[in-house]
Design a protein around this motif. Structure first.
Motif, PDB file in Angstrom:
ATOM      1  N   GLU A  79       0.831  -1.207   0.000  1.00 38.63           N
ATOM      2  CA  GLU A  79       0.000   0.000   0.000  1.00 38.63           C
ATOM      3  C   GLU A  79       0.865   1.258   0.000  1.00 38.63           C
ATOM      4  OE1 GLU A  79      -2.467  -0.755   3.426  1.00 38.63           O
ATOM      5  OE2 GLU A  79      -4.011  -1.737   2.197  1.00 38.63           O
ATOM      6  N   SER A  80       1.920   1.244   0.795  1.00 31.18           N
ATOM      7  CA  SER A  80       2.828   2.401   0.846  1.00 31.18           C
ATOM      8  C   SER A  80       3.517   2.608  -0.494  1.00 31.18           C
ATOM      9  CB  SER A  80       3.875   2.203   1.948  1.00 31.18           C
ATOM     10  OG  SER A  80       3.265   2.189   3.209  1.00 31.18           O
ATOM     11  N   ALA A  95      -7.176  12.012  -3.185  1.00 31.95           N
ATOM     12  CA  ALA A  95      -7.259  10.872  -2.268  1.00 31.95           C
ATOM     13  C   ALA A  95      -7.910   9.677  -2.960  1.00 31.95           C
ATOM     14  CB  ALA A  95      -8.037  11.258  -1.018  1.00 31.95           C
ATOM     15  N   GLU A  96      -8.896   9.960  -3.819  1.00 28.75           N
ATOM     16  CA  GLU A  96      -9.571   8.882  -4.547  1.00 28.75           C
ATOM     17  C   GLU A  96      -8.595   8.174  -5.485  1.00 28.75           C
ATOM     18  OE1 GLU A  96     -10.822  12.085  -4.427  1.00 28.75           O
ATOM     19  OE2 GLU A  96     -12.434  11.690  -2.993  1.00 28.75           O
ATOM     20  N   ALA A  97      -7.743   8.946  -6.148  1.00 26.83           N
ATOM     21  CA  ALA A  97      -6.763   8.358  -7.065  1.00 26.83           C
ATOM     22  C   ALA A  97      -5.746   7.516  -6.296  1.00 26.83           C
ATOM     23  CB  ALA A  97      -6.055   9.452  -7.868  1.00 26.83           C
ATOM     24  N   VAL A  98      -5.324   8.013  -5.145  1.00 30.31           N
ATOM     25  CA  VAL A  98      -4.377   7.257  -4.323  1.00 30.31           C
ATOM     26  C   VAL A  98      -5.029   5.956  -3.855  1.00 30.31           C
ATOM     27  CG1 VAL A  98      -3.036   7.247  -2.182  1.00 30.31           C
ATOM     28  CG2 VAL A  98      -3.070   9.299  -3.625  1.00 30.31           C
ATOM     29  N   ASN A  99      -6.254   6.039  -3.381  1.00 29.36           N
ATOM     30  CA  ASN A  99      -6.961   4.834  -2.941  1.00 29.36           C
ATOM     31  C   ASN A  99      -7.155   3.839  -4.081  1.00 29.36           C
ATOM     32  OD1 ASN A  99      -7.253   5.224  -0.176  1.00 29.36           O
ATOM     33  ND2 ASN A  99      -9.052   6.526  -0.446  1.00 29.36           N
ATOM     34  N   ALA A 100      -7.435   4.341  -5.269  1.00 33.07           N
ATOM     35  CA  ALA A 100      -7.603   3.460  -6.427  1.00 33.07           C
ATOM     36  C   ALA A 100      -6.296   2.745  -6.756  1.00 33.07           C
ATOM     37  CB  ALA A 100      -8.100   4.250  -7.635  1.00 33.07           C
ATOM     38  N   ARG A 101      -5.176   3.464  -6.689  1.00 33.14           N
ATOM     39  CA  ARG A 101      -3.867   2.842  -6.958  1.00 33.14           C
ATOM     40  C   ARG A 101      -3.557   1.792  -5.896  1.00 33.14           C
ATOM     41  NH1 ARG A 101       1.145   4.317  -9.604  1.00 33.14           N
ATOM     42  NH2 ARG A 101      -0.251   5.286 -11.101  1.00 33.14           N
ATOM     43  N   ILE A 102      -3.835   2.125  -4.650  1.00 32.15           N
ATOM     44  CA  ILE A 102      -3.598   1.163  -3.567  1.00 32.15           C
ATOM     45  C   ILE A 102      -4.437  -0.087  -3.791  1.00 32.15           C
ATOM     46  CG2 ILE A 102      -4.013   0.737  -1.101  1.00 32.15           C
ATOM     47  CD1 ILE A 102      -3.141   3.672  -0.619  1.00 32.15           C
ATOM     48  N   ALA A 103      -5.701   0.089  -4.127  1.00 32.39           N
ATOM     49  CA  ALA A 103      -6.592  -1.055  -4.339  1.00 32.39           C
ATOM     50  C   ALA A 103      -6.109  -1.925  -5.499  1.00 32.39           C
ATOM     51  CB  ALA A 103      -8.016  -0.574  -4.593  1.00 32.39           C
ATOM     52  N   LYS A 104      -5.597  -1.284  -6.544  1.00 28.68           N
ATOM     53  CA  LYS A 104      -5.125  -2.032  -7.704  1.00 28.68           C
ATOM     54  C   LYS A 104      -3.887  -2.867  -7.371  1.00 28.68           C
ATOM     55  CE  LYS A 104      -4.857  -3.344 -11.960  1.00 28.68           C
ATOM     56  NZ  LYS A 104      -5.584  -4.555 -12.255  1.00 28.68           N
ATOM     57  N   SER A 106      -2.760  -3.780  -4.148  1.00 29.08           N
ATOM     58  CA  SER A 106      -2.849  -4.683  -2.999  1.00 29.08           C
ATOM     59  C   SER A 106      -4.197  -5.369  -2.854  1.00 29.08           C
ATOM     60  CB  SER A 106      -2.528  -3.919  -1.714  1.00 29.08           C
ATOM     61  OG  SER A 106      -3.477  -2.886  -1.515  1.00 29.08           O
ATOM     62  N   GLY A 107      -5.126  -5.119  -3.772  1.00 33.49           N
ATOM     63  CA  GLY A 107      -6.436  -5.759  -3.701  1.00 33.49           C
ATOM     64  C   GLY A 107      -6.337  -7.269  -3.807  1.00 33.49           C
ATOM     65  N   PHE A 108      -7.293  -7.942  -3.240  1.00 31.87           N
ATOM     66  CA  PHE A 108      -7.264  -9.401  -3.150  1.00 31.87           C
ATOM     67  C   PHE A 108      -7.134 -10.075  -4.512  1.00 31.87           C
ATOM     68  CE2 PHE A 108      -9.247 -13.584  -2.730  1.00 31.87           C
ATOM     69  CZ  PHE A 108      -8.503 -14.111  -1.682  1.00 31.87           C
ATOM     70  N   ASP A 109      -7.974  -9.723  -5.457  1.00 32.68           N
ATOM     71  CA  ASP A 109      -7.949 -10.389  -6.769  1.00 32.68           C
ATOM     72  C   ASP A 109      -6.632 -10.174  -7.498  1.00 32.68           C
ATOM     73  OD1 ASP A 109     -10.498 -11.399  -6.363  1.00 32.68           O
ATOM     74  OD2 ASP A 109     -11.484  -9.775  -7.447  1.00 32.68           O
ATOM     75  N   ASP A 110      -6.119  -8.941  -7.447  1.00 23.81           N
ATOM     76  CA  ASP A 110      -4.838  -8.657  -8.092  1.00 23.81           C
ATOM     77  C   ASP A 110      -3.695  -9.366  -7.370  1.00 23.81           C
ATOM     78  OD1 ASP A 110      -5.643  -6.896 -10.272  1.00 23.81           O
ATOM     79  OD2 ASP A 110      -6.257  -5.535  -8.674  1.00 23.81           O
ATOM     80  N   CYS A 111      -3.819  -9.481  -6.065  1.00 21.02           N
ATOM     81  CA  CYS A 111      -2.823 -10.188  -5.260  1.00 21.02           C
ATOM     82  C   CYS A 111      -2.788 -11.666  -5.651  1.00 21.02           C
ATOM     83  CB  CYS A 111      -3.200 -10.009  -3.786  1.00 21.02           C
ATOM     84  SG  CYS A 111      -2.242 -10.956  -2.632  1.00 21.02           S
ATOM     85  N   VAL A 112      -3.949 -12.274  -5.775  1.00 24.56           N
ATOM     86  CA  VAL A 112      -4.022 -13.685  -6.163  1.00 24.56           C
ATOM     87  C   VAL A 112      -3.450 -13.874  -7.565  1.00 24.56           C
ATOM     88  CG1 VAL A 112      -5.590 -15.607  -6.657  1.00 24.56           C
ATOM     89  CG2 VAL A 112      -5.971 -14.183  -4.636  1.00 24.56           C
TER      90      VAL A 112
END
Length: 174
Positions: A79-80, A95-104, A106-112
């Motif tokens: 995330e960092s 903040a929305e763009a940062v959260n979107a990048r973090i989700a992309k 470290s998100g579960f599906d992308d992580c898998v």
């Protein structure tokens, strides 16, 4: 006397159950060691303490010495790295763009997905009752890799560099 023998027998059964996986983890097979070497090359990071990578590839079902804490640290490292990357590119990022990048990142599906591309399911150690191809197992081990790198290197920079190395190797989709 019989009660004492049953008690001692129960104690040693529990002790063996708890300690045997850790003992097995301490002496990995040659195939497991080779897999760890290949994984380090894929990550572009050579561990000073390969034991940390072994721990990252050890699911809680396998041993008391497992990847749970490293997975939590790895998630935070990912995330960092994602937030720092975007804010470095665009200091005025929302903040929305940062959260979107973090989700992309470290998100579960992308992580898998990233974990499968590294073939983690062929390396992670689990109990006989647990499937190495379980998305939770793969994601936990994938995240734990970055936590292990952060601990091994004494900071987040090396974990971030390894993350981008993996993502730039064909996984990154930005």
């Amino acid at each position: 006397m019989a009660a004492l023998l049953r008690l001692l027998s129960s104690f040693f059964s529990v002790y063996a159950f708890l300690c045997l996986p850790a003992a097995l983890a301490a002496s990995p097979s040659p195939a497991f060691s080779t897999g760890l070497e290949i994984l380090q090359k894929q990550l572009g990071y050579q561990f000073k303490s390969v034991d940390l990578l072994r721990q990252a590839m050890t699911h809680p079902s396998y041993s008391l010495e497992n990847n749970h804490a490293l997975s939590l640290l790895g998630l935070n490292a990912m995330e960092s790295a994602a937030a720092l990357s975007l804010v470095s590119e665009d200091p005025n990022a929302s903040a929305e763009a940062v959260n979107a990048r973090i989700a992309k990142i470290s998100g579960f599906d992308d992580c898998v997905s990233a974990g499968k591309r590294l073939a983690i399911e062929n390396l992670v150690r689990v109990s006989k009752k647990t499937s190495t191809s379980s998305p939770n197992v793969i994601c936990g081990a994938y995240r734990a890799i970055y936590g292990a790198i952060a601990v091994d290197a004494g900071g987040l920079d090396a974990a971030s560099k390894a993350l981008w190395s993996v993502l730039d190797g064909g996984i990154r989709a930005f």
